[in-house]
Scaffold this active site. Sequence first.
Site, PDB file in Angstrom:
ATOM      1  N   ASP A   1       0.827  -1.204   0.000  1.00  0.00           N
ATOM      2  CA  ASP A   1       0.000   0.000   0.000  1.00  0.00           C
ATOM      3  C   ASP A   1       0.862   1.254   0.000  1.00  0.00           C
ATOM      4  O   ASP A   1       0.587   2.208  -0.739  1.00  0.00           O
ATOM      5  CB  ASP A   1      -0.924  -0.016   1.225  1.00  0.00           C
TER       6      ASP A   1
ATOM      7  N   LYS B   1       1.510   4.298  -2.885  1.00  0.00           N
ATOM      8  CA  LYS B   1       1.367   5.734  -2.595  1.00  0.00           C
ATOM      9  C   LYS B   1       2.587   6.521  -3.057  1.00  0.00           C
ATOM     10  O   LYS B   1       2.461   7.587  -3.668  1.00  0.00           O
ATOM     11  CB  LYS B   1       1.128   5.934  -1.102  1.00  0.00           C
TER      12      LYS B   1
END
Length: 815
Positions: A678, A682
């Site tokens: 994750d 980003k």
Amino acid sequence: MKVLKFGGTSVANAENIQKVKAIVASEKVEKNMVIVVSALGGVTDLLLKTASLAVNHDETYKETLQYIEDRHLETIQNLIPITSQSPIISKVKQDLNQLETLFEGLFLLGEMTPRTSDKIVSYGELLSSYIISEYFKASQLDAALKDSRDLIKTNNQFGKALVDFKLTNTNCYFYFKSAKQLITVVPGFVSSTLEGETTTLGRGGSDYTAAIIAGATDANLLEIWTDVSGMYTANPKVVKQAKAIEKISYEEAMELSHFGAKVLYPPTVQPVLQKQIPILIKNTFKPEEIGTLIVKDEKSTELPVKGISNVDKVALLTLEGVGMVGIPGISKRLFEVLSQESISVILITQASSEHSICLGISAADTTRAKVAVNEAFAYEISLKKIEPANIESGLSIIALVGDQMKSHQGLSGKMFSTLGKNNVNIRAIAQGASERNISAVIDEKDVNKALNALHERFFEEQTKQLNLFVTGVGNVGEKFLAQIHQQKKFLKERLKLNVRVIALSNSKKMVFNENGISLSNWKEELAAGEVASLNGFFEKVKGLNLRNSIFVDNTANDVVAATYAPYLRNSIAVVTCNKIAAASDYKNYQLLKKLSFNYNAPFLFETNVGAGLPIIDTLKNLIASGDSIHTIKAVLSGSLNFVFNNFKESSTFHDVVQQAKKEGYTEPDPKIDLSGVDVARKILILARESGYQIDMENIENLPFLPQESLDTPTVPEFFETLKTHDAHFNALYEKAKANGARLKYVATFENGKAKVGLEEIPSDHPFYNLEGKDNIVLFYTDRYQEQPLLIKGAGAGADVTASGIFADIIRVGSN
């Protein structure tokens, strides 16, 4: 003197005729009020249908004729006292017997001439006017019937006769000058030749009858009573926010009528135009409403655009070729050909190079037009100097209308930019020298969206309607809908945004409501919806074709993320908290960005990094202002920050991760957060938004999880490995503590390279005191070299993520 005309819907049945009588009785008239009436609603079409059946030797014509008789007799029985019905019924039956004889003749001959057709359809108005006049008398009104065939004289062009105004005006003047009754009932539509043969006045004939009489008698006012409250700023059946225009000029009324406003037929205006007789359009069923007053000069100080109208079922005929350039007479020949075929030209546009001429015509005339034009220019076509006529069908014309448009700059720009923002492709444009009308030819499928978008732009106090199509109603989705519901009034009053949720979907069900789903009970509506389908959802969104449409993805689903491109190609904005698309293969990311630009459809994903924090928006502004990004240092996982801030000697790593998942700080599968995937997504997104071409495989990921945890196929199994490797996590914690540091999962982008991993942060570092689920980002740029630009705040949680999505929706609305 006043002339009132009541249309077919106004006299459709006894109940409606009673409303007409009440209106007439309420008028204060000392002398000569003329009431022009149409046939009972639908009767003219029934007469033509009956005639067609008879001509085709279909004996069912007798059934439709019987239905016509029953309609009239029932109307008499409901209007006239029973003691007075007998002579009226006898007269009506006598006329219907004559009509039956005409139909029998058609049945035997198998053909119908225009003369016979006029004779047949005239019975609609003749019967209705007789019944209504007798009803007025029975209601103690001072009324009499006058056959319009005695007043209006025409040539013998049956079907659409031309009026002999000199004789007609004389007839009307002397009759009404000597008439004793206060109220004269006259059948509309019907006229006669000098020899007494029945003729009709064509489309809009009853309005025309009323205007002819008004003009001939110098009436004070012509009232057109219909089933709508005047001429509207747009078709109220398509644009629900449309409103009646209180006052309008003759010229504006004719323009709107020409371009599809069905309330008034343009020739109606002609007999009263020169004498400056006002026309008032009123609603029979809402007589208290003001209606629309049509006058010679309307010097309104209001908006320059008075109305938006459209013509459906239009085709474009284009004639082009090098043989047209500089050759006199080409246009003359083209228009002569169409004139000889009785084909009306609705719109004309020609390139300044004279290389092509484009004409708008009725779609019904396309075959005849193409054949006729190709025959007329056969020689030039054979020499390849002119191309064969090209026909484009499935089109409509939309038009802005207003007398004062010529005094206001930029209206064309506003019109075309509004259409462009909503992906309405313009096929042709026309604007008269008077600048009273700006017309554009568009696809029929875009008419609803175009009319609503233009009406919103020019008439609705700059309130912009946003139509949301939301998929994903879990933690984030539910909070998002609650925020929309709470702020709806504020958005409309303060930001002039009318936000409507048109569709909702989860993995099982989806529901659509074109008028907007109630956010008070959306769960019940969704539960009762149809089976969910991603493709079905897209096709319905595309089919509705609403202006300012926004697809909102509140999921973390890769299959949903793969659907963005079709939405963008259809100029449907995409707002998402789903990081998968923006972090996908660079070619796909680039494609989505390109589609967003080409189709003017915003693709916004602010919540992909930092939830509700303005990280991506700030980065975009830096780049747009000419700054360059050198280094990004960030703690980008609110879930990981929450986990390591709460992981202490008194708690196990397993329990802290469970708590983070329960409170909504992690993805549904916490391994996505803890594996670094994750965070890698980003920093990848930030690098790309900084202008770098980079993919996931280019990001160095230094995992802190044991390999067994990374390899687990299910979430429960993953949590079991966290228990098994409890000592491993404790060791990480103790080592950092011994070094006077705190554990933070850090993302770094520097010199075109990116990495993510767990780091020991010393006490003098800006990341050391980052608490709870907060995120922090440091941007080192040309302008921020020594002291970085710092953004810090809550970076996880359903509420803040929902607010970030909400902010993106507002950005779309402000675009």
